[in-house]
Design a protein around this motif. Structure first.
Motif, PDB file in Angstrom:
ATOM      1  N   HIS A 140       0.841  -1.199   0.000  1.00  0.00           N
ATOM      2  CA  HIS A 140       0.000   0.000   0.000  1.00  0.00           C
ATOM      3  C   HIS A 140       0.873   1.245   0.000  1.00  0.00           C
ATOM      4  O   HIS A 140       1.838   1.360   0.759  1.00  0.00           O
ATOM      5  CB  HIS A 140      -0.921   0.030   1.240  1.00  0.00           C
ATOM      6  CG  HIS A 140      -1.897   1.154   1.179  1.00  0.00           C
ATOM      7  ND1 HIS A 140      -1.738   2.325   1.893  1.00  0.00           N
ATOM      8  CD2 HIS A 140      -3.046   1.310   0.465  1.00  0.00           C
ATOM      9  CE1 HIS A 140      -2.728   3.140   1.626  1.00  0.00           C
ATOM     10  NE2 HIS A 140      -3.549   2.542   0.773  1.00  0.00           N
ATOM     11  N   PHE A 141       0.549   2.170  -0.887  1.00  0.00           N
ATOM     12  CA  PHE A 141       1.279   3.436  -0.954  1.00  0.00           C
ATOM     13  C   PHE A 141       0.362   4.531  -0.413  1.00  0.00           C
ATOM     14  O   PHE A 141      -0.589   4.948  -1.089  1.00  0.00           O
ATOM     15  CB  PHE A 141       1.708   3.720  -2.407  1.00  0.00           C
ATOM     16  CG  PHE A 141       2.852   2.842  -2.850  1.00  0.00           C
ATOM     17  CD1 PHE A 141       2.652   1.489  -3.127  1.00  0.00           C
ATOM     18  CD2 PHE A 141       4.140   3.355  -2.940  1.00  0.00           C
ATOM     19  CE1 PHE A 141       3.712   0.675  -3.515  1.00  0.00           C
ATOM     20  CE2 PHE A 141       5.190   2.551  -3.324  1.00  0.00           C
ATOM     21  CZ  PHE A 141       4.990   1.210  -3.603  1.00  0.00           C
ATOM     22  N   ASP A 142       0.667   4.939   0.808  1.00  0.00           N
ATOM     23  CA  ASP A 142      -0.221   5.876   1.507  1.00  0.00           C
ATOM     24  C   ASP A 142      -0.360   7.194   0.762  1.00  0.00           C
ATOM     25  O   ASP A 142      -1.458   7.747   0.651  1.00  0.00           O
ATOM     26  CB  ASP A 142       0.312   6.140   2.925  1.00  0.00           C
ATOM     27  CG  ASP A 142       0.254   4.858   3.776  1.00  0.00           C
ATOM     28  OD1 ASP A 142      -0.479   3.930   3.367  1.00  0.00           O
ATOM     29  OD2 ASP A 142       0.971   4.796   4.796  1.00  0.00           O
ATOM     30  N   ASP A 143       0.770   7.710   0.289  1.00  0.00           N
ATOM     31  CA  ASP A 143       0.734   9.025  -0.362  1.00  0.00           C
ATOM     32  C   ASP A 143      -0.140   9.018  -1.606  1.00  0.00           C
ATOM     33  O   ASP A 143      -0.839   9.983  -1.904  1.00  0.00           O
ATOM     34  CB  ASP A 143       2.153   9.469  -0.750  1.00  0.00           C
ATOM     35  CG  ASP A 143       2.999   9.712   0.501  1.00  0.00           C
ATOM     36  OD1 ASP A 143       2.399   9.808   1.590  1.00  0.00           O
ATOM     37  OD2 ASP A 143       4.238   9.793   0.380  1.00  0.00           O
ATOM     38  N   ALA A 144      -0.032   7.910  -2.329  1.00  0.00           N
ATOM     39  CA  ALA A 144      -0.798   7.829  -3.589  1.00  0.00           C
ATOM     40  C   ALA A 144      -2.195   7.281  -3.367  1.00  0.00           C
ATOM     41  O   ALA A 144      -2.995   7.240  -4.304  1.00  0.00           O
ATOM     42  CB  ALA A 144      -0.043   6.942  -4.563  1.00  0.00           C
ATOM     43  N   HIS A 145      -2.480   6.834  -2.141  1.00  0.00           N
ATOM     44  CA  HIS A 145      -3.787   6.251  -1.825  1.00  0.00           C
ATOM     45  C   HIS A 145      -4.107   5.099  -2.765  1.00  0.00           C
ATOM     46  O   HIS A 145      -5.173   5.043  -3.367  1.00  0.00           O
ATOM     47  CB  HIS A 145      -4.900   7.315  -1.864  1.00  0.00           C
ATOM     48  CG  HIS A 145      -4.654   8.441  -0.914  1.00  0.00           C
ATOM     49  ND1 HIS A 145      -4.750   8.310   0.448  1.00  0.00           N
ATOM     50  CD2 HIS A 145      -4.265   9.722  -1.130  1.00  0.00           C
ATOM     51  CE1 HIS A 145      -4.435   9.443   1.027  1.00  0.00           C
ATOM     52  NE2 HIS A 145      -4.132  10.328   0.081  1.00  0.00           N
ATOM     53  N   GLU A 146      -3.139   4.235  -2.903  1.00  0.00           N
ATOM     54  CA  GLU A 146      -3.395   3.104  -3.794  1.00  0.00           C
ATOM     55  C   GLU A 146      -2.592   1.876  -3.381  1.00  0.00           C
ATOM     56  O   GLU A 146      -1.585   1.982  -2.652  1.00  0.00           O
ATOM     57  CB  GLU A 146      -3.082   3.472  -5.258  1.00  0.00           C
ATOM     58  CG  GLU A 146      -1.630   3.779  -5.521  1.00  0.00           C
ATOM     59  CD  GLU A 146      -1.394   4.264  -6.954  1.00  0.00           C
ATOM     60  OE1 GLU A 146      -2.361   4.668  -7.631  1.00  0.00           O
ATOM     61  OE2 GLU A 146      -0.236   4.231  -7.377  1.00  0.00           O
TER      62      GLU A 146
END
Lengths: 291, 203
Positions: A140-146
């Motif tokens: 999960h990439f928090d910054d990209a919300h994906e």
């Protein structure tokens, strides 16, 4: 908490292949390796073409049949022609012990180092494929919300290193031409030097330590694979390609499951976690939907 | 890198003991210990010098003295008593010669022990005739001549394995009176009388 099963499409896989091909870069010109009376070097640039993805029951993917296109595969030999010398014989011997007391110094025709540099582009004569085994995982990439399906490089292999039979002739002829072109005229001088050098095939065999000129292919393969470790370097380049955070696919963590219409707002579902399940038939995602 | 080809090696038309180029050399024995001084000439112009120490302290039976490279600086050489100095020129230019004196530089004529322009009994002059053809060797002091036929090299191994041919130079002429050698085979003139040997290619 609900669970949803999703199959990964062929389109996603092909897009992933495209990413690999675009991100792969192989430019290789290691320092020359000296093996008197010659040194050898290579100057290589390669790219990847085609390829397919195979699934395995152990949860890995094999990116297979990636053709290595040799944009440039220069095989470079630097040769010293220090054999074209006169003199060196004994002029006065000790009458009792036979030891040479005075030896005439040599006079040589060539004095550069190296005397001849031969560059042969083998890009059209060598066919190679590479494959890579990767293990997908979700992150999960928090910054990209994906969520992104990343891959971990497990191993690779340069499957085929096929040197066409005619390559030996091409390289031998290139060496012959280079030597002949190095020797200036007039013909009486050229003939003498060529005779002093001896048959060029024999000379080439002596320089490259070959039994026959036909062994040139083996010499090239050995030079590329063992001396310059081209096979290993390509696998390293593949590994580096995967280290560039390539992802197989991505999914927004707030996934738009129904698009907006003129009457209704879009419907999103929150994705809390994703598991990936791979077997030899399909790649499935088990998506856990949050509240 | 482009080959540096020694073009002069194949284009010299004259090889002569009084003006050495890279295709010939002279061997002179130094039977007595001492400090010797050599003055070198490029053509007729003095161009350099060297000091040669001949002593029992030295064990080497041969010293190679390049008259071209001692052109610019004073060369220092050492040799065992009874050893041989090989005078040669690594580059051709106008042709090099040397005169060797005992002891001090610019010594008197009577101290002259060797003059490469006039070889004496015991000296050797060697040369390399590379191109096939007819040559004439002349002892310029006595005007004696000998014809030398150089045949083309047939196979690579030949020139490495053939012993050099020795021609004796007497006051009565050359022995043998004609010679046949292979291209690149060595040729040695064993001097038994005052000699200046000159070799020219006739065709």
């Amino acid at each position: 908490m609900s669970r949803m099963l999703v199959a990964v499409s062929e389109v996603a896989c092909n897009a992933f292949l495209g990413l690999i091909r675009r991100n792969f870069e192989f430019i290789y010109n290691p320092p020359p390796v000296s093996n008197p009376p010659f040194s050898v070097e290579v100057d290589i640039k390669a790219s990847l073409h085609s390829g397919e993805i195979k699934l395995f029951d152990d949860g890995t993917l094999k990116i297979d049949k990636l053709d290595i296109h040799w944009d440039k595969l220069n095989f470079i030999l630097n040769i010293n022609l220090d054999r074209v010398c006169v003199g060196g014989w004994c002029l006065i011997r000790d009458p009792f012990w036979g030891k040479c007391l005075v030896r005439v110094r040599k006079v040589c025709a060539f004095s550069a180092n190296p005397d001849v540099r031969i560059v042969v582009d083998l890009s059209n004569f060598i066919k190679s494929e590479v494959s890579a085994r990767v293990k997908p995982f979700l992150s999960h990439f928090d910054d990209a919300h994906e969520w992104r399906c990343m891959v971990e490089f497990v191993g690779g292999d340069v499957d085929v290193f096929d040197i066409e039979d005619m390559t030996a002739n091409v390289v031998n002829e290139a060496i012959h031409d280079a030597i002949r072109n190095t020797i200036p005229g007039p013909s009486i001088v050229r003939d003498l030097i060529l005779t002093m050098l001896g048959p060029l095939d024999t000379l080439v065999c002596a320089i490259c330590n070959l039994s026959t000129p036909d062994d040139m292919n083996e010499f090239i393969e050995d030079t590329l694979i063992s001396t310059f470790k081209v096979r290993n370097s390509i696998i390293e380049a593949i590994s580096s390609t995967f280290a560039q955070d390539l992802y197989l696919f991505r999914i927004a963590d707030n996934y738009e499951i129904i698009k907006a219409t003129s009457d209704l707002a879009p419907v999103y579902i929150p994705i809390e976690d994703i598991d990936i399940d791979i077997n030899s038939h399909e790649m499935k995602l088990s998506v856990i939907i949050g509240n | 890198m482009k080959a540096i080809f020694n073009r002069r090696m194949f284009s010299e038309k004259l090889i002569t003991s009084d003006r050495l180029n890279q295709l010939g050399g002279i061997v002179h024995q130094f039977p007595k210990p001492g400090e010797y001084t050599g003055l070198n000439y490029n053509g007729k112009q003095e161009c350099g010098s060297f000091v040669l120490t001949v002593s029992d302290n030295h064990k080497n039976s041969q010293v190679d003295i390049d008259l071209y490279s001692v052109n610019q600086q004073i060369g220092k050489f050492a040799l065992a008593v009874g050893g041989y100095a090989v005078f040669y020129a690594s580059q051709s230019s106008r042709g090099f010669s040397t005169v060797v004196y005992r002891e001090a530089m610019k010594a008197k004529t009577e101290d002259k022990v060797f003059d490469s322009t006039s070889l004496k009994k015991g000296d050797l002059f060697y040369c390399h005739l590379l191109l096939p053809g007819k040559y004439t060797a002349t002892n310029k002091i006595y005007k004696h001549e000998i014809n030398i036929l150089v045949s083309p090299l047939k196979i690579k191994s030949t020139y490495r394995e053939l012993e050099p041919l020795t021609i004796n130079v007497h006051s009565g002429g050359f022995k043998p009176q004609s010679a046949k050698i292979m291209a690149a085979q060595g040729l040695v003139f064993k001097v038994d009388t005052d000699s200046t040997i000159s070799i020219t290619r006739n065709d």
